[in-house]
Design a protein around this motif. Structure first.
Motif, short mmCIF file in Angstrom:
data_model
loop_
_atom_site.label_atom_id
_atom_site.label_comp_id
_atom_site.label_asym_id
_atom_site.label_seq_id
_atom_site.Cartn_x
_atom_site.Cartn_y
_atom_site.Cartn_z
N GLY A 188 -10.19 -10.99 -8.26
CA GLY A 188 -10.88 -10.24 -9.31
C GLY A 188 -10.39 -8.80 -9.34
N THR A 189 -11.31 -7.86 -9.32
CA THR A 189 -10.93 -6.45 -9.39
C THR A 189 -10.77 -5.79 -8.02
OG1 THR A 189 -13.25 -5.89 -9.77
CG2 THR A 189 -11.84 -6.10 -11.70
N GLY A 190 -10.72 -6.59 -6.95
CA GLY A 190 -10.24 -6.09 -5.67
C GLY A 190 -11.23 -5.58 -4.66
N ASP A 191 -12.52 -5.80 -4.88
CA ASP A 191 -13.51 -5.23 -3.96
C ASP A 191 -13.39 -5.75 -2.54
OD1 ASP A 191 -15.51 -3.64 -5.82
OD2 ASP A 191 -15.01 -5.50 -6.86
N LEU A 192 -13.29 -7.08 -2.38
CA LEU A 192 -13.20 -7.64 -1.04
C LEU A 192 -11.92 -7.21 -0.35
CD1 LEU A 192 -14.26 -9.40 1.24
CD2 LEU A 192 -13.21 -11.37 0.10
N ALA A 193 -10.80 -7.25 -1.05
CA ALA A 193 -9.53 -6.83 -0.46
C ALA A 193 -9.62 -5.40 0.06
CB ALA A 193 -8.41 -6.95 -1.49
N ASN A 194 -10.23 -4.53 -0.71
CA ASN A 194 -10.38 -3.13 -0.28
C ASN A 194 -11.25 -3.02 0.96
OD1 ASN A 194 -10.33 -0.14 -0.67
ND2 ASN A 194 -12.49 -0.48 -1.10
N ARG A 216 -10.08 -1.72 4.72
CA ARG A 216 -10.78 -0.64 5.43
C ARG A 216 -11.25 -1.07 6.81
NH1 ARG A 216 -15.05 0.71 0.95
NH2 ARG A 216 -16.16 1.59 2.75
N LYS A 217 -11.42 -2.39 7.00
CA LYS A 217 -11.79 -2.92 8.31
C LYS A 217 -10.58 -3.05 9.24
CE LYS A 217 -16.27 -3.85 7.91
NZ LYS A 217 -17.30 -3.35 8.85
N GLY A 218 -9.38 -2.77 8.72
CA GLY A 218 -8.19 -2.80 9.55
C GLY A 218 -7.28 -3.99 9.35
N TYR A 219 -7.63 -4.90 8.43
CA TYR A 219 -6.77 -6.05 8.17
C TYR A 219 -5.66 -5.69 7.19
CZ TYR A 219 -10.55 -8.73 10.33
OH TYR A 219 -11.49 -9.21 11.21
N ILE A 220 -4.53 -6.40 7.31
CA ILE A 220 -3.45 -6.29 6.33
C ILE A 220 -3.73 -7.35 5.27
CG2 ILE A 220 -0.97 -6.53 5.95
CD1 ILE A 220 -0.65 -5.81 8.96
N VAL A 221 -3.99 -6.94 4.05
CA VAL A 221 -4.48 -7.85 3.01
C VAL A 221 -3.54 -7.87 1.82
CG1 VAL A 221 -6.41 -8.44 1.50
CG2 VAL A 221 -6.86 -7.35 3.72
N LEU A 222 -3.18 -9.08 1.39
CA LEU A 222 -2.50 -9.28 0.12
C LEU A 222 -3.44 -10.10 -0.75
CD1 LEU A 222 -0.14 -9.19 -1.84
CD2 LEU A 222 0.87 -11.13 -0.64
N ALA A 223 -3.81 -9.57 -1.92
CA ALA A 223 -4.80 -10.22 -2.78
C ALA A 223 -4.16 -10.67 -4.07
CB ALA A 223 -5.95 -9.26 -3.06
N SER A 224 -4.58 -11.85 -4.57
CA SER A 224 -3.97 -12.43 -5.76
C SER A 224 -5.04 -12.85 -6.76
CB SER A 224 -3.13 -13.64 -5.38
OG SER A 224 -3.95 -14.70 -4.90
N ASP A 225 -4.62 -12.91 -8.02
CA ASP A 225 -5.49 -13.40 -9.09
C ASP A 225 -4.59 -13.82 -10.26
OD1 ASP A 225 -8.74 -13.04 -9.71
OD2 ASP A 225 -7.50 -13.23 -11.51
N PRO A 226 -4.94 -14.87 -11.01
CA PRO A 226 -4.10 -15.28 -12.14
C PRO A 226 -4.26 -14.39 -13.37
CG PRO A 226 -6.00 -16.72 -11.97
CD PRO A 226 -6.02 -15.84 -10.76
N SER A 227 -5.29 -13.54 -13.40
CA SER A 227 -5.56 -12.72 -14.57
C SER A 227 -4.77 -11.41 -14.52
CB SER A 227 -7.05 -12.41 -14.67
OG SER A 227 -7.29 -11.43 -15.65
#
Length: 214
Positions: free
Chosen positions: A53-59, A63-74
């Motif tokens: 979606g608009t990235g809230d969980l990824a952010n 911030r918790k220290g994980y390396i995150v790559l987030a995807s969405d088809p939109s």
């Protein structure tokens, strides 16, 4: 991956028609269970999100220290996510694609309130399985359905609103603990744990499912 499963112009038009107008408010009751699932395995560092979606969980996870790559088809969702969180990694991609070939292996895959929207959830489960490294963790959430909740919806006259029949991009799959466990087990996942979240246990809003790739 066959041509029927690759992205078409019609598919992209539908994906981009999905407007993510507000931050995901469900995170307030989903996040504790998500973090519990991630923290169970202290070796998790890299997390791939399907349907950001608009990235809230990824952010939050970054911030918790994980390396995150987030995807969405939109396209519009990814554009909004990049605008809101310019330092976060976002990619336009679908769960129906071979994400492993494009992005490699990950310690964990997360996907919040996505699978109930998918016409072909078995492909989603196989995609997530291939994305994970051995001993990797899958964490997904979806609205909870069970006898008492369904009865309460029927008695309250809210069943039509809940099933979203008149809403574009509404829910098309309604998962119980049994059916979601069968889906993931058939895809190869083991040690499936289900945590109900939001409201009291029999009327839970959602369930967070934590599963392991052997």
């Amino acid at each position: 991956m066959t041509a029927a499963l690759t992205r078409s112009n019609d598919y992209q038009e539908l994906a981009d028609d999905y407007h993510h107008g507000k931050p995901n408010r469900s995170l307030s009751y989903l996040l504790p269970a998500i973090l519990k699932g991630l923290e169970k395995n202290t070796s998790i560092r890299r997390v791939f999100e399907i349907g950001c979606g608009t990235g809230d969980l990824a952010n939050l996870l970054t911030r918790k220290g994980y390396i995150v790559l987030a995807s969405d088809p939109s396209i519009s969702a990814i554009a909004s996510a990049r605008s809101r969180f310019p330092d976060q990694l976002f990619e336009e991609a679908s769960a129906y694609e071979d994400l492993h070939a494009r992005f490699g292996k990950w310690d964990a895959v997360v996907s919040m309130e996505v699978i109930e929207h998918l016409y072909r959830p078995k492909i989603f489960a196989k995609t997530a399985f291939r994305l994970l490294a051995n001993n990797g963790t899958l964490i997904i959430s979806t609205p909870y359905h069970g006898y008492w909740k369904n009865l309460a919806l029927a008695l309250s006259g809210k069943m039509d609103d809940h099933f979203m029949a008149l809403r574009d991009h509404g829910h098309i799959k309604f998962w119980s603990e049994k059916t979601i466990a069968v889906l993931l087990s058939d895809a190869g996942f083991k040690s499936i744990e289900i945590i109900r979240t939001g409201r009291i246990h029999p009327l839970a809003k959602s369930m967070v499912i934590i599963a392991q790739k052997p």
